[in-house]
Design an enzyme around this catalytic site. Structure first.
Site, mmCIF file in Angstrom:
data_model
loop_
_atom_site.group_PDB
_atom_site.id
_atom_site.type_symbol
_atom_site.label_atom_id
_atom_site.label_comp_id
_atom_site.label_asym_id
_atom_site.label_seq_id
_atom_site.Cartn_x
_atom_site.Cartn_y
_atom_site.Cartn_z
ATOM 1 N N ASP A 119 0.248 -8.595 -1.285
ATOM 2 C CA ASP A 119 1.024 -7.872 -2.293
ATOM 3 C C ASP A 119 0.340 -7.976 -3.638
ATOM 4 O OD1 ASP A 119 3.257 -8.323 -0.158
ATOM 5 O OD2 ASP A 119 3.913 -6.750 -1.541
ATOM 6 N N GLY A 123 0.820 -1.212 0.000
ATOM 7 C CA GLY A 123 0.000 0.000 0.000
ATOM 8 C C GLY A 123 0.854 1.261 0.000
ATOM 9 N N LYS A 132 -4.855 -4.090 -5.075
ATOM 10 C CA LYS A 132 -3.886 -5.191 -4.921
ATOM 11 C C LYS A 132 -4.238 -6.369 -5.832
ATOM 12 C CE LYS A 132 -2.037 -3.371 -0.954
ATOM 13 N NZ LYS A 132 -2.416 -3.701 0.384
ATOM 14 N N CYS A 139 4.291 -10.613 9.027
ATOM 15 C CA CYS A 139 4.954 -9.465 8.404
ATOM 16 C C CYS A 139 4.372 -8.157 8.949
ATOM 17 C CB CYS A 139 4.846 -9.549 6.886
ATOM 18 S SG CYS A 139 5.911 -8.379 6.010
HETATM 19 C C1 RUB Z 1 5.255 -6.554 2.906
HETATM 20 C C2 RUB Z 1 4.130 -7.544 2.894
HETATM 21 C C3 RUB Z 1 2.776 -7.059 3.348
HETATM 22 C C4 RUB Z 1 1.985 -6.580 2.119
HETATM 23 C C5 RUB Z 1 0.719 -5.848 2.518
HETATM 24 O O1 RUB Z 1 6.405 -7.000 2.229
HETATM 25 O O2 RUB Z 1 4.260 -8.674 2.468
HETATM 26 O O3 RUB Z 1 2.061 -8.077 3.964
HETATM 27 O O4 RUB Z 1 2.772 -5.725 1.328
HETATM 28 O O5 RUB Z 1 1.055 -4.686 3.252
HETATM 29 P P1 RUB Z 1 7.690 -6.051 2.148
HETATM 30 P P2 RUB Z 1 0.062 -3.423 3.300
HETATM 31 O O6 RUB Z 1 8.050 -5.645 3.537
HETATM 32 O O7 RUB Z 1 8.727 -6.912 1.489
HETATM 33 O O8 RUB Z 1 7.310 -4.855 1.284
HETATM 34 O O9 RUB Z 1 -1.238 -3.941 3.831
HETATM 35 O O10 RUB Z 1 0.737 -2.453 4.226
HETATM 36 O O11 RUB Z 1 -0.066 -2.892 1.899
#
Ligand code: RUB
Length: 307
Positions: free
Chosen positions: A193, A20, A229, A124
């Site tokens: 992602d 995001g 996404k 993560c």
């Molecule tokens: C981050 C990751 C997150 C998604 C969603 O990977 O896998 O779960 O990007 O995140 P990295 P969000 O640290 O390698 O970028 O919900 O904040 O978009």
């Protein structure tokens, strides 16, 4: 161009990370670039926007939010430089606003599925997943979180800091303890992602083992994902590329110096098949993974994919 290069470098080095945030930063970069772009002709304007778009998209390969954001932000229909510039500024701002609103909506919608007493496991550092968790807690639900460390980059440390800021009781575990603790978990919530047309999820490496363990223990597996996404280009058969990062994130080069028969692999993401996903919480509501195609085609506009 300097600012675009700066943003690209921050995405590449993961100072800006998470699908995001990457998307929003890219939209901002395109907007600011377009605002200051000096072009003698429409051809020159179009070529420069195209070049900057491709450059930003090349920074990290997996998060589909990046090409989606760049394509949505850099859209214009006018053949006049000034009008096209204004269109890009408007579209980029619209994307950024919608991204912020999407996080709020996901939080609101997803939090209704959280019950008092729930133990939530997350992986993560996903702002979408965290939006659900913190919204539920702020609504007075008595919840706690088990957060994985997320080797090798340890984004789990960002997650525990964020949750601690909300006073949410949180336990940090190593990734390999996921199955051991699954018996204590009520719901797993992760971010995305990318989501393919067949409903498969691409998220931080290790996500699929949370899904497998949740499936085995009959625990609910939720994905929190903004509609940007979802991957239009998977409809036309393009696979989602899994980023493989440098081995020194896993082990210091000195350790490998006298181990000529050893190689290190470091994929940053993995695939979770749709059958392990109970629901995807999006800004347009909760959907089953089987509806991914419909989201792409009817909501996102699949013409932004490369056909
Ligand atoms: C981050 C990751 C997150 C998604 C969603 O990977 O896998 O779960 O990007 O995140 P990295 P969000 O640290 O390698 O970028 O919900 O904040 O978009």
């Amino acid at each position: 161009m300097e600012k675009v290069q700066e943003t690209a470098e921050k995405i590449r080095t993961m100072e800006i990370r998470g699908a995001g945030r990457i998307a929003k930063a890219a939209a901002e970069a395109i907007r600011d670039y377009a605002a200051g772009l000096e072009a003698a002709s429409m051809e020159e304007f179009a070529a420069s926007i195209q070049e900057v778009s491709s450059f930003l998209i090349s920074t990290r390969p997996t998060a589909v939010s990046l090409p989606n954001a760049v394509k949505l932000a850099s859209r214009y229909s006018s053949g006049n430089v000034e009008e096209a510039r204004q269109e890009i500024i408007t579209n980029a701002n619209l994307f950024i606003e919608r991204a912020d609103r999407a996080l709020e909506k996901i939080g609101k919608i997803g939090s209704r599925r959280i019950q008092d007493g729930d133990v939530i496991m997350t992986h993560c550092n996903s702002h979408a997943a965290l939006s659900i968790i913190t919204t539920a807690f702020e609504a007075g639900k008595d919840i706690s979180v088990i957060a994985t460390e997320s080797r090798p980059r340890r984004q789990g440390l960002l997650t525990i800091r964020h949750l601690n800021g909300f006073n949410i009781p949180t336990t940090l575990i190593v990734d390999s303890a996921v199955r051991y603790y699954m018996k204590d978990v009520d719901k797993v919530i992760v971010g995305a992602d990318a989501i393919a047309a067949n409903g498969a999820l691409v998220n931080k490496i290790g996500t699929s083992q949370l899904a497998l363990a949740a499936h085995e223990a009959r625990k609910s597996f939720m994905v929190a994902a903004e509609t940007f996404k979802f991957s239009p280009s998977t409809i036309v058969g393009n696979p989602i590329e899994i980023e493989e990062r440098a081995s020194d994130e896993v082990v210091a080069p000195s350790v490998l110096a006298d181990l000529p028969h050893v190689q290190v692999r470091n994929p940053a993401f993995d695939f979770t098949p749709a059958e392990y996903i109970d629901m995807i919480v999006t800004d347009i509501g909760i959907i089953p993974p089987a509806m991914a195609y419909t989201v792409i085609k009817e909501h996102l506009g699949w013409e932004i994919g490369e056909i």
